[in-house]
Write a protein that holds these residues in place. Structure first.
Motif, short mmCIF file in Angstrom:
data_model
loop_
_atom_site.label_atom_id
_atom_site.label_comp_id
_atom_site.label_asym_id
_atom_site.label_seq_id
_atom_site.Cartn_x
_atom_site.Cartn_y
_atom_site.Cartn_z
N ALA A 1 3.40 11.42 6.83
CA ALA A 1 4.46 10.48 7.21
C ALA A 1 4.19 9.80 8.54
O ALA A 1 4.79 8.76 8.84
N ARG A 2 3.29 10.36 9.34
CA ARG A 2 2.99 9.80 10.65
C ARG A 2 1.78 8.86 10.62
O ARG A 2 1.42 8.29 11.66
N GLU B 1 14.88 0.52 12.05
CA GLU B 1 15.46 1.11 13.26
C GLU B 1 15.18 2.61 13.32
O GLU B 1 14.84 3.15 14.38
N PHE B 2 15.34 3.26 12.20
CA PHE B 2 15.05 4.69 12.14
C PHE B 2 13.59 4.97 12.51
O PHE B 2 13.30 5.90 13.26
N GLY B 3 12.68 4.16 11.97
CA GLY B 3 11.27 4.33 12.28
C GLY B 3 10.98 4.20 13.76
O GLY B 3 10.23 5.00 14.34
N ARG B 4 11.59 3.20 14.39
CA ARG B 4 11.36 2.98 15.83
C ARG B 4 11.91 4.14 16.65
O ARG B 4 11.25 4.64 17.56
N VAL B 5 13.12 4.55 16.36
CA VAL B 5 13.77 5.60 17.14
C VAL B 5 13.09 6.95 16.94
O VAL B 5 12.93 7.74 17.89
N ALA C 1 7.88 -3.83 8.80
CA ALA C 1 8.56 -4.66 7.79
C ALA C 1 7.73 -4.75 6.51
O ALA C 1 8.28 -4.85 5.41
N ASP C 2 6.40 -4.69 6.65
CA ASP C 2 5.53 -4.76 5.48
C ASP C 2 5.57 -3.49 4.64
O ASP C 2 5.08 -3.47 3.51
N ASP C 3 6.13 -2.43 5.22
CA ASP C 3 6.26 -1.17 4.49
C ASP C 3 7.58 -1.09 3.74
O ASP C 3 7.88 -0.04 3.14
N CYS C 4 8.36 -2.16 3.78
CA CYS C 4 9.68 -2.18 3.13
C CYS C 4 9.76 -3.34 2.14
O CYS C 4 9.31 -4.45 2.44
N TYR C 5 10.35 -3.07 1.00
CA TYR C 5 10.53 -4.09 -0.03
C TYR C 5 11.98 -4.04 -0.49
O TYR C 5 12.46 -2.99 -0.93
N VAL D 1 19.49 9.51 5.85
CA VAL D 1 18.71 9.79 7.06
C VAL D 1 18.65 8.57 7.97
O VAL D 1 18.79 8.68 9.20
N THR D 2 18.45 7.39 7.39
CA THR D 2 18.27 6.18 8.19
C THR D 2 19.59 5.61 8.71
O THR D 2 19.60 4.82 9.65
N GLY D 3 20.71 6.02 8.10
CA GLY D 3 22.00 5.50 8.52
C GLY D 3 22.54 4.40 7.64
O GLY D 3 23.64 3.87 7.89
#
Length: 318
Positions: free
Chosen positions: A89-90, A110-114, A121-125, A262-264
């Motif tokens: 995951a890292r 936001e969850f990824g950054r925090v 953004a390219d990891d999200c669809y 988890v992400t909110g």
């Protein structure tokens, strides 16, 4: 239970297996068991899974009360958290999220950054509103062939079926940590395992949805783990579609709203509530109209368990 052989083990063990071998993992919710009677596409998608986890606290509870058998529960939330705890995951580009909305995408980033996960953004669809790709006979005989009724055995044991891969047409590796896998290795026979629907080696299923754009993006990026969080019973159909369209074998996690916890993006559910099967209460408080309607559909689950036990429910005729 109801034709599905659920994985016996921990969330970490399930993640370890899928991380090593890839494949489609499903987590049927209580209302989804009812859909086995009505939705041929959903039945085919579940039959196509390589591993199934018992996510539904209601199903586990009713199974224990009505069948006097303990079923190991692994929630989608616990599975997702176990994935986040891995070294995979890292690693940038390893995780790919299929999400229901732009809001969910924003929350995931936001969850990824925090939290320090390299999610871009390219990891999200953001998935479109999927529609059935074609109208087909709702009572196709293929559905009846995709599931085999579980045979009764002595001492409450269930007979295992071969753990096969429709992707390759050959026996997939046995699942670790399961009695069936150990028995197979001890006897020199490979290909036995737990954690998937009892299914014959069948033609590639048609899940009823298509997304060539998504396939193209994933082929370019080649993520190791694909997390499908769109919910609504569509994630399993999309997961089955991707499994057969992709030229490589990633882990495909059909876990619905779990990433949002988890992400909110969804209401936060404490792990104690998840552990004691009361996470559904938090969801009802958050969106009462939506979830009361959804959980009301699951009221027939005890009747299904009483009637069918380990056998797949019959497809209802209209």
């Amino acid at each position: 239970m109801l034709g599905i052989d659920f994985f016996v083990g921990t969330a970490a063990e399930a993640i370890a297996h899928i991380s090593k071998y890839g494949g489609l993992i499903v987590a049927p919710a209580a209302p989804s068991f009812i859909a086995l009677q009505d939705d041929p596409d959903y039945r085919r998608a579940i039959a196509d899974a390589d591993l199934a986890i018992a996510d539904s606290g209601w199903a586990v509870l009713f199974w224990r009360l009505l069948r006097r058998e303990k079923l190991t529960r692994i929630s989608g939330l616990a599975l997702f958290k176990a994935l986040l705890e891995t070294a995979d995951a890292r690693i940038p580009g390893n995780l790919f999220f299929i999400l229901p909305s732009e809001k969910a995408k924003t929350k995931t980033l936001e969850f990824g950054r925090v939290s320090g996960y390299p999610i871009t953004a390219d990891d999200c669809y953001v998935a479109p509103k999927y529609q059935r790709s074609e109208v087909r006979d709702q009572r196709s005989h293929f559905v009846g062939e995709a599931f085999l009724p579980a045979e009764q055995t002595d001492s409450g044991k269930r007979e295992r079926s071969p753990y096969t891969s429709s992707l390759t047409g050959a026996a997939a590796p046995p699942l670790p940590f399961s009695p069936a896998g150990r028995d197979a290795r001890a006897s020199g026979s490979e290909g036995e395992g737990e954690g998937r629907v009892r299914a014959e080696q069948a033609p590639i299923p048609s899940p009823g949805i298509e997304d060539p754009k998504l396939v193209s993006i994933i082929e370019q990026r080649k993520p190791k783990h694909i997390i499908i969080g769109i919910g609504g019973g569509m994630q399993d159909k999309l997961g089955s579609y991707l499994k057969h369209q992709l030229t490589y074998r990633p882990g495909i996690y059909c876990i619905g709203a779990a990433p949002g916890f988890v992400t909110g993006d969804q209401i936060v559910i404490p792990m104690w509530a998840d552990r004691f099967f009361v996470g559904w209460i938090f969801r009802i408080i958050d969106r009462p109209r939506h979830y009361l309607t959804r959980y009301w559909k699951a009221r027939f689950l005890p009747l299904l368990i009483i009637k069918y036990g380990t056998r797949i429910p019959q497809l209802r005729t209209s």
